[in-house]
Enzyme design. Structure first.
Site, PDB file in Angstrom:
ATOM      1  N   TRP A 242       4.953  -1.498  -3.760  1.00 35.83           N
ATOM      2  CA  TRP A 242       4.210  -0.484  -4.456  1.00 35.83           C
ATOM      3  C   TRP A 242       3.634   0.631  -3.410  1.00 35.83           C
ATOM      4  O   TRP A 242       3.097   1.629  -4.153  1.00 35.83           O
ATOM      5  CB  TRP A 242       3.200  -1.408  -5.162  1.00 35.83           C
ATOM      6  CG  TRP A 242       2.370  -2.412  -4.188  1.00 35.83           C
ATOM      7  CD1 TRP A 242       2.669  -3.621  -4.045  1.00 35.83           C
ATOM      8  CD2 TRP A 242       1.525  -1.638  -3.235  1.00 35.83           C
ATOM      9  NE1 TRP A 242       1.883  -3.980  -3.023  1.00 35.83           N
ATOM     10  CE2 TRP A 242       1.063  -3.048  -2.515  1.00 35.83           C
ATOM     11  CE3 TRP A 242       0.620  -0.857  -2.761  1.00 35.83           C
ATOM     12  CZ2 TRP A 242       0.026  -3.110  -1.597  1.00 35.83           C
ATOM     13  CZ3 TRP A 242      -0.402  -0.838  -1.875  1.00 35.83           C
ATOM     14  CH2 TRP A 242      -0.732  -2.076  -1.288  1.00 35.83           C
ATOM     15  N   ASN A 243       3.575   0.313  -2.266  1.00 32.00           N
ATOM     16  CA  ASN A 243       2.808   1.286  -1.345  1.00 32.00           C
ATOM     17  C   ASN A 243       3.582   2.610  -1.156  1.00 32.00           C
ATOM     18  O   ASN A 243       2.933   3.660  -1.136  1.00 32.00           O
ATOM     19  CB  ASN A 243       2.389   0.636   0.090  1.00 32.00           C
ATOM     20  CG  ASN A 243       3.705   0.320   0.817  1.00 32.00           C
ATOM     21  OD1 ASN A 243       4.700  -0.347   0.344  1.00 32.00           O
ATOM     22  ND2 ASN A 243       3.607   0.465   2.042  1.00 32.00           N
TER      23      ASN A 243
ATOM     24  N   LYS B 103      14.673  -4.026  -8.139  1.00 29.17           N
ATOM     25  CA  LYS B 103      13.508  -4.306  -8.610  1.00 29.17           C
ATOM     26  C   LYS B 103      12.478  -3.883  -7.681  1.00 29.17           C
ATOM     27  O   LYS B 103      12.184  -4.144  -6.633  1.00 29.17           O
ATOM     28  CB  LYS B 103      13.599  -5.855  -8.579  1.00 29.17           C
ATOM     29  CG  LYS B 103      12.216  -6.667  -9.376  1.00 29.17           C
ATOM     30  CD  LYS B 103      11.714  -7.736  -8.983  1.00 29.17           C
ATOM     31  CE  LYS B 103      10.845  -7.573  -8.038  1.00 29.17           C
ATOM     32  NZ  LYS B 103       9.433  -6.900  -8.425  1.00 29.17           N
ATOM     33  N   PRO B 104      12.061  -2.622  -8.446  1.00 31.11           N
ATOM     34  CA  PRO B 104      10.558  -2.021  -8.147  1.00 31.11           C
ATOM     35  C   PRO B 104       9.490  -2.903  -8.189  1.00 31.11           C
ATOM     36  O   PRO B 104       9.484  -3.770  -9.188  1.00 31.11           O
ATOM     37  CB  PRO B 104      10.747  -0.726  -8.536  1.00 31.11           C
ATOM     38  CG  PRO B 104      11.238  -0.915 -10.138  1.00 31.11           C
ATOM     39  CD  PRO B 104      12.464  -1.913  -9.736  1.00 31.11           C
ATOM     40  N   ASP B 105       8.340  -2.572  -7.493  1.00 27.61           N
ATOM     41  CA  ASP B 105       7.017  -3.199  -8.071  1.00 27.61           C
ATOM     42  C   ASP B 105       6.701  -2.783  -9.573  1.00 27.61           C
ATOM     43  O   ASP B 105       6.793  -1.502  -9.634  1.00 27.61           O
ATOM     44  CB  ASP B 105       6.098  -3.044  -7.040  1.00 27.61           C
ATOM     45  CG  ASP B 105       4.749  -3.828  -7.339  1.00 27.61           C
ATOM     46  OD1 ASP B 105       4.938  -4.725  -6.841  1.00 27.61           O
ATOM     47  OD2 ASP B 105       4.048  -3.307  -8.078  1.00 27.61           O
TER      48      ASP B 105
ATOM     49  N   GLY C 115       8.633  -5.589   2.391  1.00 25.99           N
ATOM     50  CA  GLY C 115       7.430  -6.058   1.745  1.00 25.99           C
ATOM     51  C   GLY C 115       6.857  -7.238   2.749  1.00 25.99           C
ATOM     52  O   GLY C 115       7.004  -6.725   3.866  1.00 25.99           O
TER      53      GLY C 115
ATOM     54  N   GLU D 111      12.513  -5.253   5.927  1.00 29.13           N
ATOM     55  CA  GLU D 111      11.504  -4.563   6.730  1.00 29.13           C
ATOM     56  C   GLU D 111      10.082  -5.342   6.194  1.00 29.13           C
ATOM     57  O   GLU D 111       9.629  -5.107   5.014  1.00 29.13           O
ATOM     58  CB  GLU D 111      11.370  -3.260   6.361  1.00 29.13           C
ATOM     59  CG  GLU D 111      10.410  -2.638   7.482  1.00 29.13           C
ATOM     60  CD  GLU D 111      10.242  -0.945   7.056  1.00 29.13           C
ATOM     61  OE1 GLU D 111       9.308  -0.544   6.889  1.00 29.13           O
ATOM     62  OE2 GLU D 111      11.271  -0.305   7.140  1.00 29.13           O
ATOM     63  N   LEU D 112       9.315  -5.821   7.024  1.00 25.17           N
ATOM     64  CA  LEU D 112       8.432  -6.719   6.692  1.00 25.17           C
ATOM     65  C   LEU D 112       6.913  -6.404   7.237  1.00 25.17           C
ATOM     66  O   LEU D 112       6.702  -5.250   7.582  1.00 25.17           O
ATOM     67  CB  LEU D 112       8.609  -8.144   7.248  1.00 25.17           C
ATOM     68  CG  LEU D 112       9.860  -8.671   6.794  1.00 25.17           C
ATOM     69  CD1 LEU D 112      10.372 -10.163   7.250  1.00 25.17           C
ATOM     70  CD2 LEU D 112      10.178  -8.727   5.250  1.00 25.17           C
TER      71      LEU D 112
ATOM     72  N   CYS E 120       3.219   0.285   6.191  1.00 26.94           N
ATOM     73  CA  CYS E 120       3.669  -0.815   6.931  1.00 26.94           C
ATOM     74  C   CYS E 120       3.675  -0.374   8.592  1.00 26.94           C
ATOM     75  O   CYS E 120       3.388  -1.354   9.538  1.00 26.94           O
ATOM     76  CB  CYS E 120       5.114  -1.177   6.656  1.00 26.94           C
ATOM     77  SG  CYS E 120       6.259   0.090   6.752  1.00 26.94           S
TER      78      CYS E 120
END
Length: 526
Positions: A167-168, A190-192, A241, A263-264, A297
């Site tokens: 979502w960011n 699948k988007p937020d 996420g 990517e975390l 992030c």
């Protein structure tokens, strides 16, 4: 002494900012038969959209359609696929106001930070569209035996890629779909839920450009309900996420040996060396720490400053942060917007309260701003944060940064690397050569010199991703495209093979091969 950040007049976002017909078109792009969910704007709580939710059966059906469409898409020449991406690039720029309105409406970020998303999205689309035809064309490689072995490397699409976006930065990160499509894959995305329209907008434009709709399927739902189905049916997974969610995805995907790009999280450090330009560094740090209200992030959450210039930096930085305006007007103004959800606000408040209770000092901010909007929080600078505080090691993902002095470069590097994460970092110094040496010792996938994050993230031709617990794989650059294909080696042998010939015995053949290996080294054939 702390002061409250100023507020700007927040021009309402809603029906005047975005036509209901556009929202209706976007929501029709979702594959879903479950009960609907209504999203609201974090700025003022007004209703944004009513979205259908997807069941596991809906996800299965989306994969079936995507897989059928992908077989045809894989036969389309790469140049034709790239031509659609170039049209998307133009459409996003032509209709930028519409896209910015959607992003602001769903996320609550400032218009300038929404623009960062748009610029990144069109930039990455252009980069991959220009380079895909060359990168995906078959390559001649050195064969086993010079002149006798002809080797070519070709590329097959993975098949159907599952893309899961947060979502960011919903618009920017949705553009990971583009290299997957250029490589000949279909995508189930699948988007937020909160920011689904920001992800559906580029899909709508790409369909207008001519992309067959079944190639980009969008599903929405709780990961607990549809997450397993998304992973089990995928030929590759691209996820952005949290580290915890990334590990769960990797564990599930391992059962079928499905590849992942993850990517975390990050707890990104910034080092201010003694010779840094303090005023310029403080200015850059404001954006590096507080872009998108810190919900980025790669944003900076820890600043380490040479002790000799530490007081000057804290004073200059604190003053600039206290002067930051808050608001989400549909105008290009400086300042920061809202946090996107109550969950993020709760986390920020908990981290700050815990740090202050443990002895941290508040230089700027330190409190919520319900007078501006439900999830606004003052940009916050803390000093004297003890290691026992949650904020010291855990990712806050909000407008909060700690500032810590150091006595030597070695200590600064040790502090920067004292984390389980390794996503982004920054080094500030007038001596770029010196800064490069420091940067090379930091365990992070990207390091910026005299900039917080934009220099490395916007370098589309270079890979972007994390070390340690910050992820696997890379976006951007050659790696950002080639992760979506399976390389294939096709080698043809001519005249002589690997078996004894011309009446030679096995021993004579072995002697010939060994001498040939020595000759190739001398002649630099290998």
């Amino acid at each position: 002494m702390t002061e409250t950040s100023t507020a700007t007049a927040a021009q309402p976002l809603g029906e005047k900012a975005l036509a209901s017909t556009v929202i209706d078109r976007l929501t029709r792009g979702v594959t879903g038969t479950a009960a609907t969910v209504t999203t609201t704007s974090p700025v003022d709580g007004r209703i944004v959209a009513t979205l259908p939710q997807s069941t596991p059966a809906d996800v299965e059906a989306a994969f079936d359609r995507a897989r059928a469409a992908q077989r045809e898409w894989a036969r389309v020449p790469v140049k034709q696929r790239a031509a659609l991406a170039l049209k998307l690039h133009d459409l996003m720029l032509d209709r930028q106001s519409e896209g910015l309105d959607i992003v602001q409406l769903e996320t609550g970020k400032s218009r300038m930070h929404a623009l960062e998303e748009l610029v990144d999205g069109v930039g990455s689309t252009l980069y991959f569209a220009r380079r895909a035809p060359r990168l995906l064309s078959p390559k001649r490689r050195a064969g086993a035996l010079p002149l006798l072995t002809q080797t070519r490397e070709g590329y097959h699409p993975k098949g159907v890629v599952t893309t899961i976006t947060p979502w960011n930065y919903p618009l920017s990160l949705t553009m990971d779909v583009i290299p997957a499509l250029l490589a000949g894959n279909a995508v189930v995305h699948k988007p937020d839920t909160q920011t689904a329209l920001s992800s559906l907008w580029p899909r709508m434009l790409l369909l207008e450009a001519g992309l067959p709709a079944d190639l980009w399927q969008v599903v929405i739902g709780d990961p607990a309900d549809i997450g397993d189905t998304l992973i089990d049916n995928a030929d590759f997974v691209c996820f952005t996420g949290s580290t915890a969610a990334g590990k769960a995805i990797a564990t599930r995907a391992a059962a079928t040996l499905t590849g992942c790009s993850l990517e975390l999280g990050g707890k990104n450090p910034m080092l201010v060396l003694r010779d840094a330009d303090i005023d310029a560094t403080a200015t850059a740090a404001v954006r590096g720490c507080f872009a998108n209200a810190g919900q980025l992030c790669v944003s900076i959450e820890r600043i380490y400053v040479d002790r000799e210039v530490y007081p000057r930096f804290v004073d200059a930085f604190g003053a600039k942060v206290r002067a930051l305006p808050l608001g989400a007007a549909r105008e290009f103004t400086e300042g920061i917007g809202s946090l996107t959800s109550a969950k993020q606000l709760d986390r920020v408040q908990a981290h700050v309260a815990d740090a202050v209770a443990a002895g941290a000092q508040v230089v700027a901010g330190g409190k919520a701003r319900p007078d501006i909007g439900p999830y606004f929080y003052d940009p916050t600078v803390l000093t004297d944060v003890p290691p026992s505080a949650k904020l010291y090691r855990e990712e806050t993902f909000g407008p909060v940064v700690s500032v810590v002095p150091f006595d030597s470069e070695d200590e600064a590097i040790e502090l920067a690397n004292d984390t389980e994460y390794g996503l982004n970092a920054a080094v500030f110094s007038k001596d770029v050569k010196r800064a490069r040496g420091v940067a090379a010792r930091i365990q992070a996938g990207t390091v910026n010199i005299n900039e917080g994050y934009a220099s490395s993230y916007a370098a589309q031709d270079a890979p972007m991703g994390g070390m340690k617990q910050s992820g696997l794989g890379r976006r951007h650059g050659t790696a950002g495209l080639m992760k979506y294909v399976e390389p294939q080696n096709i080698s043809a042998q001519h005249v002589l093979g690997f078996d004894p010939a011309f009446g030679r015995t096995a021993a004579q053949h072995a002697d010939f091969l060994l001498k040939a290996m020595k000759a190739m080294k001398v002649l630099r054939i290998r």
